[in-house]
Scaffold this motif. Sequence first.
Motif, PDB file in Angstrom:
ATOM      1  N   CYS A  51     117.332  84.888  89.538  1.00 20.87           N
ATOM      2  CA  CYS A  51     116.128  84.900  88.700  1.00 20.87           C
ATOM      3  C   CYS A  51     115.171  83.778  89.101  1.00 20.87           C
ATOM      4  O   CYS A  51     115.571  82.756  89.673  1.00 20.87           O
ATOM      5  CB  CYS A  51     116.514  84.673  87.241  1.00 20.87           C
ATOM      6  SG  CYS A  51     117.419  86.013  86.472  1.00 20.87           S
ATOM      7  N   ALA A  52     113.915  83.983  88.699  1.00 24.48           N
ATOM      8  CA  ALA A  52     112.859  83.008  88.993  1.00 24.48           C
ATOM      9  C   ALA A  52     113.156  81.632  88.389  1.00 24.48           C
ATOM     10  O   ALA A  52     112.978  80.594  89.040  1.00 24.48           O
ATOM     11  CB  ALA A  52     111.546  83.532  88.425  1.00 24.48           C
ATOM     12  N   GLU A  53     113.617  81.639  87.148  1.00 22.12           N
ATOM     13  CA  GLU A  53     113.812  80.369  86.438  1.00 22.12           C
ATOM     14  C   GLU A  53     114.874  79.520  87.121  1.00 22.12           C
ATOM     15  O   GLU A  53     114.730  78.304  87.265  1.00 22.12           O
ATOM     16  CB  GLU A  53     114.237  80.634  84.989  1.00 22.12           C
ATOM     17  CG  GLU A  53     113.204  81.365  84.139  1.00 22.12           C
ATOM     18  CD  GLU A  53     113.289  82.888  84.230  1.00 22.12           C
ATOM     19  OE1 GLU A  53     113.721  83.422  85.278  1.00 22.12           O
ATOM     20  OE2 GLU A  53     112.903  83.537  83.253  1.00 22.12           O
ATOM     21  N   SER A  70     114.143  96.146  91.656  1.00 25.20           N
ATOM     22  CA  SER A  70     113.776  96.341  90.245  1.00 25.20           C
ATOM     23  C   SER A  70     112.276  96.542  90.070  1.00 25.20           C
ATOM     24  O   SER A  70     111.857  97.083  89.045  1.00 25.20           O
ATOM     25  CB  SER A  70     114.197  95.121  89.425  1.00 25.20           C
ATOM     26  OG  SER A  70     113.378  94.009  89.739  1.00 25.20           O
ATOM     27  N   VAL A 101     108.944  88.110  88.589  1.00 28.55           N
ATOM     28  CA  VAL A 101     108.946  86.982  87.658  1.00 28.55           C
ATOM     29  C   VAL A 101     108.585  85.707  88.418  1.00 28.55           C
ATOM     30  O   VAL A 101     109.060  85.480  89.534  1.00 28.55           O
ATOM     31  CB  VAL A 101     110.337  86.809  86.987  1.00 28.55           C
ATOM     32  CG1 VAL A 101     110.287  85.747  85.898  1.00 28.55           C
ATOM     33  CG2 VAL A 101     110.836  88.138  86.418  1.00 28.55           C
ATOM     34  N   GLU A 111     115.637  89.046  95.064  1.00 30.73           N
ATOM     35  CA  GLU A 111     116.646  90.106  94.940  1.00 30.73           C
ATOM     36  C   GLU A 111     117.378  90.311  96.259  1.00 30.73           C
ATOM     37  O   GLU A 111     117.014  89.758  97.299  1.00 30.73           O
ATOM     38  CB  GLU A 111     115.964  91.391  94.440  1.00 30.73           C
ATOM     39  CG  GLU A 111     115.396  91.190  93.039  1.00 30.73           C
ATOM     40  CD  GLU A 111     114.911  92.455  92.374  1.00 30.73           C
ATOM     41  OE1 GLU A 111     114.764  93.494  93.037  1.00 30.73           O
ATOM     42  OE2 GLU A 111     114.675  92.401  91.147  1.00 30.73           O
ATOM     43  N   PHE A 136     110.452  94.338  89.263  1.00 31.09           N
ATOM     44  CA  PHE A 136     110.151  93.462  88.134  1.00 31.09           C
ATOM     45  C   PHE A 136     109.960  92.062  88.708  1.00 31.09           C
ATOM     46  O   PHE A 136     110.901  91.459  89.235  1.00 31.09           O
ATOM     47  CB  PHE A 136     111.316  93.504  87.129  1.00 31.09           C
ATOM     48  CG  PHE A 136     110.994  92.919  85.801  1.00 31.09           C
ATOM     49  CD1 PHE A 136     110.235  93.621  84.872  1.00 31.09           C
ATOM     50  CD2 PHE A 136     111.465  91.661  85.452  1.00 31.09           C
ATOM     51  CE1 PHE A 136     109.941  93.076  83.626  1.00 31.09           C
ATOM     52  CE2 PHE A 136     111.180  91.107  84.211  1.00 31.09           C
ATOM     53  CZ  PHE A 136     110.420  91.820  83.300  1.00 31.09           C
ATOM     54  N   CYS A 176     119.824  82.282  82.590  1.00 25.57           N
ATOM     55  CA  CYS A 176     118.799  81.260  82.853  1.00 25.57           C
ATOM     56  C   CYS A 176     118.714  80.271  81.695  1.00 25.57           C
ATOM     57  O   CYS A 176     118.532  79.073  81.895  1.00 25.57           O
ATOM     58  CB  CYS A 176     117.443  81.911  83.110  1.00 25.57           C
ATOM     59  SG  CYS A 176     117.369  82.701  84.732  1.00 25.57           S
ATOM     60  N   PRO A 182     111.187  86.609  77.547  1.00 24.49           N
ATOM     61  CA  PRO A 182     111.960  85.363  77.527  1.00 24.49           C
ATOM     62  C   PRO A 182     112.933  85.286  78.714  1.00 24.49           C
ATOM     63  O   PRO A 182     113.300  86.317  79.282  1.00 24.49           O
ATOM     64  CB  PRO A 182     112.732  85.445  76.209  1.00 24.49           C
ATOM     65  CG  PRO A 182     112.868  86.911  75.945  1.00 24.49           C
ATOM     66  CD  PRO A 182     111.684  87.599  76.575  1.00 24.49           C
ATOM     67  N   PRO A 183     113.355  84.085  79.081  1.00 28.62           N
ATOM     68  CA  PRO A 183     114.356  83.967  80.152  1.00 28.62           C
ATOM     69  C   PRO A 183     115.674  84.628  79.733  1.00 28.62           C
ATOM     70  O   PRO A 183     116.028  84.616  78.553  1.00 28.62           O
ATOM     71  CB  PRO A 183     114.531  82.452  80.326  1.00 28.62           C
ATOM     72  CG  PRO A 183     113.937  81.821  79.125  1.00 28.62           C
ATOM     73  CD  PRO A 183     112.946  82.776  78.541  1.00 28.62           C
ATOM     74  N   CYS A 184     116.384  85.197  80.706  1.00 28.55           N
ATOM     75  CA  CYS A 184     117.655  85.869  80.407  1.00 28.55           C
ATOM     76  C   CYS A 184     118.702  84.843  79.972  1.00 28.55           C
ATOM     77  O   CYS A 184     118.505  83.631  80.099  1.00 28.55           O
ATOM     78  CB  CYS A 184     118.136  86.650  81.630  1.00 28.55           C
ATOM     79  SG  CYS A 184     118.883  85.621  82.908  1.00 28.55           S
ATOM     80  N   ASN A 208     111.791  85.393  91.393  1.00 31.71           N
ATOM     81  CA  ASN A 208     113.075  86.070  91.572  1.00 31.71           C
ATOM     82  C   ASN A 208     113.237  86.554  93.002  1.00 31.71           C
ATOM     83  O   ASN A 208     112.281  86.999  93.645  1.00 31.71           O
ATOM     84  CB  ASN A 208     113.299  87.184  90.541  1.00 31.71           C
ATOM     85  CG  ASN A 208     112.169  88.180  90.409  1.00 31.71           C
ATOM     86  OD1 ASN A 208     111.011  87.853  90.554  1.00 31.71           O
ATOM     87  ND2 ASN A 208     112.519  89.428  90.110  1.00 31.71           N
TER      88      ASN A 208
HETATM   89  N1  THU Z   1     114.667  88.210  86.180  1.00 30.94           N
HETATM   90  C1  THU Z   1     114.187  86.950  86.270  1.00 30.94           C
HETATM   91  O1  THU Z   1     113.705  86.525  87.321  1.00 30.94           O
HETATM   92  N2  THU Z   1     114.253  86.164  85.168  1.00 30.94           N
HETATM   93  C2  THU Z   1     114.775  86.544  83.974  1.00 30.94           C
HETATM   94  O2  THU Z   1     114.916  85.733  83.078  1.00 30.94           O
HETATM   95  C3  THU Z   1     115.155  87.938  83.771  1.00 30.94           C
HETATM   96  C4  THU Z   1     115.246  88.784  84.989  1.00 30.94           C
HETATM   97  C5  THU Z   1     114.644  89.049  87.379  1.00 30.94           C
HETATM   98  C6  THU Z   1     116.010  89.355  87.936  1.00 30.94           C
HETATM   99  C7  THU Z   1     115.745  90.647  88.673  1.00 30.94           C
HETATM  100  O3  THU Z   1     115.262  90.342  89.967  1.00 30.94           O
HETATM  101  C8  THU Z   1     114.639  91.308  87.878  1.00 30.94           C
HETATM  102  O4  THU Z   1     114.056  90.288  87.081  1.00 30.94           O
HETATM  103  C9  THU Z   1     115.106  92.442  86.974  1.00 30.94           C
HETATM  104  O5  THU Z   1     116.150  92.056  86.164  1.00 30.94           O
END
Ligand code: THU
Length: 160
Positions: free
Chosen positions: A73-75, A42, A46, A64, A44, A115, A110-112, A62
């Motif tokens: 996810c990181a949280e 991603s 976190v 992957e 992305f 999470c 914000p956290p997903c 996070n």
């Molecule tokens: N991700 C997190 O680590 N925390 C979240 O609350 C939202 C998404 C990560 C999961 C994945 O590795 C990447 O961000 C993209 O979704």
Amino acid sequence: MKEIKIESTLYVFDNVNELPNEALSLMQKAIEARGKAYAPYSKFYVGAALLLDNGQVITGNNQENASYPSGLCAERTAIYYAGSQFPDSKIIRMAISAGSKRNQTTKPIPPCGACRQAIAEYEIKQESPIEIYFMGETGAVAKSNSLANLLPLVFDKSVL
Ligand code: THU
């Protein structure tokens, strides 16, 4: 039929330097953890940092996987580590920072939902609120005084 309104309160700081010291130092740990995230798919990244009532700071990021749903996810990486290593400690506060290699994230991330559900479990278990600070890579930082503000209508053990 009756209407039910659900209200939630967040506080927004213009930037990280406006945070109270104890939140700033935790956010710096989250930012540091973000730099070690494994997010080759991603792009992305976190980072999350938790302060426990025993003074310990736990961080996570996070992780992957080529099989995408196997990542975490990181949280949840951070909170499950805290739950597994310090089951009797309460979580006082959590800081989260997210950034993308594709474009700059300048608003609070914000956290997903998954999470939020995981954090809610620990907040309910410990019977005291977890403060949540979250931000992008730069810009404003949002604060919730409790996870409950981020997850109205939580599914919890009371229904089981
Ligand atoms: N991700 C997190 O680590 N925390 C979240 O609350 C939202 C998404 C990560 C999961 C994945 O590795 C990447 O961000 C993209 O979704």
